[in-house]
Design a protein around this motif. Structure first.
Motif, short mmCIF file in Angstrom:
data_model
loop_
_atom_site.label_atom_id
_atom_site.label_comp_id
_atom_site.label_asym_id
_atom_site.label_seq_id
_atom_site.Cartn_x
_atom_site.Cartn_y
_atom_site.Cartn_z
N ARG A 86 0.77 -1.22 0.02
CA ARG A 86 0.07 0.09 -0.05
C ARG A 86 0.72 1.22 -0.11
N PRO A 87 0.34 2.37 -0.86
CA PRO A 87 1.32 3.57 -0.78
C PRO A 87 1.08 4.38 0.62
N LEU A 88 2.31 5.09 0.75
CA LEU A 88 2.34 5.90 2.11
C LEU A 88 2.10 7.23 1.59
N LYS A 89 1.23 8.21 1.73
CA LYS A 89 0.99 9.36 1.19
C LYS A 89 0.60 10.62 2.32
N SER A 105 11.43 5.64 -2.36
CA SER A 105 12.50 6.13 -3.74
C SER A 105 12.32 7.66 -3.67
N LEU A 106 13.46 8.11 -3.98
CA LEU A 106 13.88 9.55 -3.93
C LEU A 106 13.87 10.46 -5.13
N SER A 115 17.13 4.88 -3.71
CA SER A 115 16.01 4.16 -3.23
C SER A 115 16.70 3.41 -1.77
N PHE A 116 15.61 3.13 -0.76
CA PHE A 116 15.75 2.39 0.39
C PHE A 116 14.74 1.64 0.68
N LYS A 147 11.95 15.12 -0.36
CA LYS A 147 12.97 14.27 -1.51
C LYS A 147 12.22 12.85 -1.83
N VAL A 148 11.00 12.55 -1.21
CA VAL A 148 10.39 11.57 -1.34
C VAL A 148 9.58 11.49 -2.58
N ALA A 149 9.58 10.49 -3.43
CA ALA A 149 9.16 10.28 -4.65
C ALA A 149 7.92 9.58 -4.63
#
Length: 157
Positions: A86-89, A105-106, A115-116, A147-149
């Motif tokens: 699930r996405p975290l927004k 991902s950044l 990415s981490f 910075k989070v894409a």
């Protein structure tokens, strides 16, 4: 005045529906895939959503979309669970994911990486702190939210 985005209109239409159905709106996407447009609405609730939840939301949203008619082109409406990754927004998404395995991902690299993947240790509204494993070692990485894409839950292998 800027034209309102389809996803913003749909979000406004679906919010009262998900509240009534006691599910959470996770995300709304409007994307073209091949020759077709897809309006995807992702919903969730503790314990997960089932086909009946998706069907109830889809039927009610479809009625509202027919009335408001915000999308001039033909499209397919899909209402579903966001799945295991699930996405975290939203702030609540990040807060709920503390202690969980996540993928981030950044837009630009930090320490040479864009990415981490690791455990989300904390979130303060402006940055994330992750515990990332590199081979046999563990290290903490601080990621500014700006910075989070993309951020999402990740299935740990």
């Amino acid at each position: 005045m800027a034209k309102e985005r389809v996803t913003d209109i749909v979000e406004r239409l679906v919010l009262p529906i998900v509240e009534k159905e006691q599910v959470e709106l996770v995300d709304v996407e409007f994307q073209k895939a091949g020759a077709n447009w897809y309006l995807r609405v992702f919903i969730d609730k503790p314990g997960g959503v089932d086909i009946d939840d998706c069907s109830r939301v889809s039927e009610q949203l479809s009625e509202q979309l027919d009335i408001v008619d915000p999308i001039p082109e033909s499209y397919f409406l899909e209402v579903s669970s966001p799945g295991a990754e699930r996405p975290l927004k939203k702030p609540a998404d990040f807060e709920r994911a503390i202690g969980e395995h996540v993928y981030v991902s950044l837009y630009e690299p930090i320490d040479g990486s864009k990415s981490f993947e690791g455990t989300l240790l904390s979130y303060d509204g402006e940055q994330l702190e992750l515990d990332v494993r590199v081979k046999t070692r563990s290290r903490k990485v601080t990621v500014p939210l700006a910075k989070v894409a993309l951020a999402r839950l990740a299935v740990e292998l």
